[in-house]
Design an enzyme around this catalytic site. Structure first.
Site, PDB file in Angstrom:
ATOM      1  N   ASP A  23     -36.280  -3.099  58.124  1.00 63.94           N
ATOM      2  CA  ASP A  23     -35.386  -4.082  58.741  1.00 63.94           C
ATOM      3  C   ASP A  23     -35.748  -4.209  60.220  1.00 63.94           C
ATOM      4  O   ASP A  23     -35.507  -3.294  61.003  1.00 63.94           O
ATOM      5  CB  ASP A  23     -33.934  -3.626  58.553  1.00 63.94           C
ATOM      6  CG  ASP A  23     -32.935  -4.514  59.289  1.00 63.94           C
ATOM      7  OD1 ASP A  23     -33.302  -5.638  59.669  1.00 63.94           O
ATOM      8  OD2 ASP A  23     -31.793  -4.060  59.471  1.00 63.94           O
ATOM      9  N   ASN A  25     -34.643  -6.720  62.360  1.00 64.85           N
ATOM     10  CA  ASN A  25     -33.618  -7.358  63.214  1.00 64.85           C
ATOM     11  C   ASN A  25     -32.244  -6.719  63.067  1.00 64.85           C
ATOM     12  O   ASN A  25     -31.239  -7.259  63.535  1.00 64.85           O
ATOM     13  CB  ASN A  25     -33.542  -8.859  62.938  1.00 64.85           C
ATOM     14  CG  ASN A  25     -33.135  -9.169  61.497  1.00 64.85           C
ATOM     15  OD1 ASN A  25     -32.980  -8.256  60.676  1.00 64.85           O
ATOM     16  ND2 ASN A  25     -32.960 -10.446  61.193  1.00 64.85           N
ATOM     17  N   ASP A  27     -30.023  -6.215  60.614  1.00 61.00           N
ATOM     18  CA  ASP A  27     -28.922  -6.826  59.871  1.00 61.00           C
ATOM     19  C   ASP A  27     -28.687  -6.081  58.556  1.00 61.00           C
ATOM     20  O   ASP A  27     -27.894  -6.521  57.725  1.00 61.00           O
ATOM     21  CB  ASP A  27     -29.180  -8.309  59.616  1.00 61.00           C
ATOM     22  CG  ASP A  27     -30.410  -8.565  58.735  1.00 61.00           C
ATOM     23  OD1 ASP A  27     -31.118  -7.593  58.377  1.00 61.00           O
ATOM     24  OD2 ASP A  27     -30.672  -9.739  58.403  1.00 61.00           O
ATOM     25  N   ASP A  31     -37.141  -7.344  55.968  1.00 57.89           N
ATOM     26  CA  ASP A  31     -37.618  -8.693  56.230  1.00 57.89           C
ATOM     27  C   ASP A  31     -39.126  -8.717  56.399  1.00 57.89           C
ATOM     28  O   ASP A  31     -39.793  -7.671  56.406  1.00 57.89           O
ATOM     29  CB  ASP A  31     -36.916  -9.278  57.462  1.00 57.89           C
ATOM     30  CG  ASP A  31     -36.876  -8.306  58.626  1.00 57.89           C
ATOM     31  OD1 ASP A  31     -37.925  -7.718  58.935  1.00 57.89           O
ATOM     32  OD2 ASP A  31     -35.784  -8.119  59.219  1.00 57.89           O
ATOM     33  N   ASP A 202     -44.004 -13.248  37.277  1.00 62.86           N
ATOM     34  CA  ASP A 202     -42.819 -12.688  36.653  1.00 62.86           C
ATOM     35  C   ASP A 202     -42.688 -13.209  35.223  1.00 62.86           C
ATOM     36  O   ASP A 202     -42.905 -14.402  34.968  1.00 62.86           O
ATOM     37  CB  ASP A 202     -41.593 -13.089  37.494  1.00 62.86           C
ATOM     38  CG  ASP A 202     -40.325 -12.408  37.051  1.00 62.86           C
ATOM     39  OD1 ASP A 202     -40.277 -11.165  37.071  1.00 62.86           O
ATOM     40  OD2 ASP A 202     -39.365 -13.121  36.686  1.00 62.86           O
ATOM     41  N   GLU A 271     -46.661 -10.054  34.351  1.00 60.69           N
ATOM     42  CA  GLU A 271     -45.699  -9.092  33.806  1.00 60.69           C
ATOM     43  C   GLU A 271     -45.392  -9.482  32.366  1.00 60.69           C
ATOM     44  O   GLU A 271     -44.950 -10.610  32.111  1.00 60.69           O
ATOM     45  CB  GLU A 271     -44.416  -9.102  34.635  1.00 60.69           C
ATOM     46  CG  GLU A 271     -43.334  -8.197  34.080  1.00 60.69           C
ATOM     47  CD  GLU A 271     -41.939  -8.518  34.623  1.00 60.69           C
ATOM     48  OE1 GLU A 271     -41.168  -7.564  34.824  1.00 60.69           O
ATOM     49  OE2 GLU A 271     -41.636  -9.708  34.838  1.00 60.69           O
TER      50      GLU A 271
END
Length: 539
Positions: A23, A25, A27, A31, A202, A271
Site C-alpha cells: 500500500d 498511499n 488507504d 496498489d 481466468d 486457468e
C-alpha cells in the site's frame, strides 16, 4: 536455454495479488505504485515474470474479477500512468509482465450489460447469455453457480434469465456472438500495444456454453473429482457437460493465439477447472496454435503423498503431448500450501523441498506471493471476512481471505500500510516477515532465492522431458533430460529418512541448490525434507 520468444517455457512466474502486496498511499489497500516499489525484491528472487491479478475498473464485488472497464484502472489501484511506470521498471529489471484477463464474464456495471438488459432488440441484446423461463417461471435448466445457487438470475426488464457462472453481478458474455469475441480480442490488444508480455486467462474453459441449454447430468457416484470446488458445494454434484468445456472454445483460442503471434515474445496461460483437467489442458495447449500454457489445479489439492504426486504427473504426461503445463502449489483462491500440504510437517524445512519438487517438474511454474517466505494460511475472523464465496459457505468453507491477507514486509506491524489494512494481518506471519528473513542466511527466503538462481543454470529442469521412476515409495524420483543435460531428481517431502536403490549411473552430484541428499552403497539417502540432484553418466 530458451530463446527470447520462448522465455515462458520453463519460466517462473510470480503472482501478485495487488490489493495485498504493498500500500503506497496508506488507504489500507495495495496498489500499482506499491508493486512498483517492491519490484527490486521480486527481481532479486530470480523469477522471470510477474502475473498481476485484476486491477481494472470494478465495483469489487469479486475483488476485481468483475470488470466494468477492460481498458482502465480501478482508482484504488492508481492510474493508467502508474501501470506504465510499473511496466517500464519491470522491464528494466528483466521481468516480464503478465496481466489477468477475465473474458468470460463482466460486471453487471459494464456498459455492455447495462445496454443488453434494456431490451431484446438493442445493439447488444445478444452480447450476454439470455434465456426464457420454463413454462412454470423457473430457470431454463439446472446449471449452478460456483458461488452457490442457480446460475440464472431473473431480469424484469427483458423478462428473461441471464447466465452467471459466478456471482449474479458477474453476467456471462455470449461468446457465440462474433462481435463479443472481437471486442474481447481488441481489449487484449490494447494492453499488448501498451507493452504487456502476456495474459493469465481466468476460467479459460468457461467462454462458451451449449446452445441447447441441456441439463447437466449428476456426477457419478465414486468417480474421481478434479474440479476445484469444495465438496460441500452443490456445484460439485454435477458433471459439467453443457455449461463449460464446449468444442467451440478451441477455435477462439486459435484466434487468441493468432493475436499473440503478432507480438513476438508474448504468452498466455489459461486457468482450467474441469472434471477431466489433464485432457482439457492437452486439447488447449497442443499444436502450438492455441494456449502457450495451461494452469493446472491438481497440486492445489489437500493431498500431497508421493503416490498422488506421481499419479498427477503421470496423468498429465500421458495426455499433454507437445502441450505445456504451468504448475503451482498455491494462488489467491486456495489455502496456502504450508497449511495444506505441510500442516503436519516441520514448516521451515518443508517449504523449500516442496518448492524444489514444483521447480523440477516438466513445465513452467507459478509462485504465489509469500510462498517464498513460507507463509501459512492466515486466520481471518468471521466479522472480517470479505470473500463472498466464504460468506456463502461458512463455516464448512471459510473462503479465500486467509490466503489474501497482506504481504508481511516487516516483523513489526507488517510494513504493508500505515493504517488498518483491508484484511487483517495474522500475527503468526510476522515472524516470517521479509526484513527478518533477509538477515538470516538460512531462512526460507534465502533458501528459495538460491534454489531459483540455481535452477536457471539447469537446462534439463527448464526444458527437458520427464520420466517418472516408479516403486520408490515415499521418495519422489524422476529423470529430466535434454540434449545439454541429463538429471536424476530425488525428493523427500516427509519427516523420515528415506532410502531407495540408485536406479541409474550418475556422473556427479550437483551442488548449489541448498540440499544435502547423498549416495551410499548404491542407494539414494535422503534425510527429512532433503533432495538430491545428480547428472547422469554418459551412456
Amino acid at each position: 536455454m530458451n530463446d527470447a520468444a520462448n522465455w515462458w517455457k520453463g519460466g517462473v512466474i510470480y503472482q501478485i495479488y495487488p490489493r495485498s502486496f504493498m500500500d503506497s498511499n496508506n488507504d489500507g489497500i495495495g496498489d500499482l505504485p506499491g508493486i512498483t516499489e517492491k519490484l527490486d525484491y521480486v527481481a532479486e528472487l530470480g523469477v522471470d515474470a510477474i502475473w498481476i491479478s485484476p486491477f481494472f475498473t470494478s465495483p469489487m464485488r469479486d475483488f476485481g474479477y468483475d470488470i466494468a472497464d477492460y481498458r482502465n484502472i480501478e482508482p484504488m489501484f492508481g492510474r493508467l500512468q502508474d501501470f506504465e511506470v510499473l511496466l517500464r521498471k519491470a522491464h528494466g529489471l528483466g521481468l516480464k509482465v503478465i496481466i489477468d484477463q477475465v473474458l468470460s464474464h463482466s460486471s453487471d456495471r459494464h456498459p455492455w450489460f447495462q445496454e443488453s438488459r434494456q431490451s431484446r432488440t438493442n445493439a447488444r441484446a445478444d452480447w450476454y447469455v439470455w434465456a426464457d423461463p420454463k413454462a412454470d417461471g423457473t430457470p431454463p435448466n439446472n446449471w449452478l453457480s460456483i458461488f452457490g445457487g442457480s446460475a440464472w438470475s431473473w431480469d424484469s426488464r427483458r423478462r428473461q434469465y441471464y447466465l452467471h457462472n459466478f456471482l449474479d453481478s458477474q453476467p456471462d458474455l455470449n461468446f457465440h456472438n462474433p462481435a463479443v469475441r472481437r471486442a474481447q480480442l481488441d481489449n487484449m490488444e490494447f494492453w499488448l500495444q501498451l507493452g504487456v508480455d502476456g495474459f493469465r486467462l481466468d476460467v479459460v474453459n468457461f467462454y462458451f456454453h451449449s446452445r441447447g441449454l441441456q441439463d447437466n447430468p449428476p456426477f457419478p457416484e465414486g468417480a474421481t473429482r478434479t474440479l476445484s470446488v469444495a465438496r460441500d458445494n452443490p456445484y460439485a454434484y454435477q458433471r459439467h457437460v453443457f455449461d463449460i468445456n464446449q468444442p467451440e472454445n478451441i477455435a477462439f483460442l486459435c484466434e487468441l493465439r493468432a493475436l499473440l503471434e503478432r507480438y513476438p515474445g508474448s504468452t498466455s496461460v489459461g486457468e482450467i477447472s474441469a472434471d477431466d483437467a489433464p485432457a482439457v489442458m492437452a486439447r488447449y495447449t497442443a499444436g502450438g496454435d492455441k494456449l502457450h500454457m495451461a494452469y493446472t489445479f491438481d497440486l492445489l489439492s489437500d493431498t500431497n503423498d508421493a503416490d498422488y504426486v506421481r499419479r498427477v504427473v503421470r496423468q498429465l504426461e500421458d495426455q499433454i503431448g507437445d502441450g505445456w503445463a504451468c504448475w503451482a502449489l498455491g494462488n489467491h483462491d486456495v489455502k496456502r500450501f504450508p497449511s495444506r500440504w505441510g500442516k503436519h510437517e516441520d514448516a521451515q524445512a518443508y517449504v523449500p523441498v516442496a518448492l524444489a519438487m514444483l521447480l523440477s517438474l516438466r513445465g513452467s511454474v507459478s509462485l504465489y506471493q509469500g510462498e517464498e517466505l513460507g507463509l501459512p494460511e492466515a486466520e481471518v475472523p468471521y466479522e472480517r471476512i470479505r470473500d463472498p464465496y466464504g460468506l456463502t459457505f461458512w463455516p464448512a468453507y471459510k473462503g479465500r481471505d486467509g490466503c489474501r491477507t497482506p504481504m508481511v514486509w516487516e516483523s513489526s506491524g507488517g510494513g504493508f500500510s500505515a493504517v488498518e489494512p483491508w484484511l487483517p494481518i495474522d500475527r503468526q506471519q510476522l515472524a516470517l516477515a521479509v526484513d527478518r528473513q533477509e538477515r538470516d542466511l538460512d531462512s526460507t527466503l534465502q533458501v528459495v532465492r538460491r534454489l531459483l538462481r540455481w535452477r536457471k543454470r539447469q537446462p534439463a529442469l527448464i526444458g527437458g522431458d520427464i520420466a517418472l521412476l516408479e516403486d520408490t515409495g515415499d521418495m519422489l524420483c524422476w529423470l529430466r533430460r535434454c540434449p545439454a543435460q541429463q538429471l536424476l531428481v530425488a525428493l523427500n517431502m516427509t519427516g523420515d529418512t528415506l532410502r531407495a536403490p540408485l536406479p541409474v549411473k550418475i556422473e556427479n552430484l550437483l551442488e548449489g541448490h541448498g540440499f544435502n541428499g547423498r549416495i551410499e552403497r548404491q542407494q539414494i539417502v535422503l534425510e527429512p525434507y532433503q533432495a538430491l540432484f545428480a547428472e547422469l553418466a554418459a551412456d
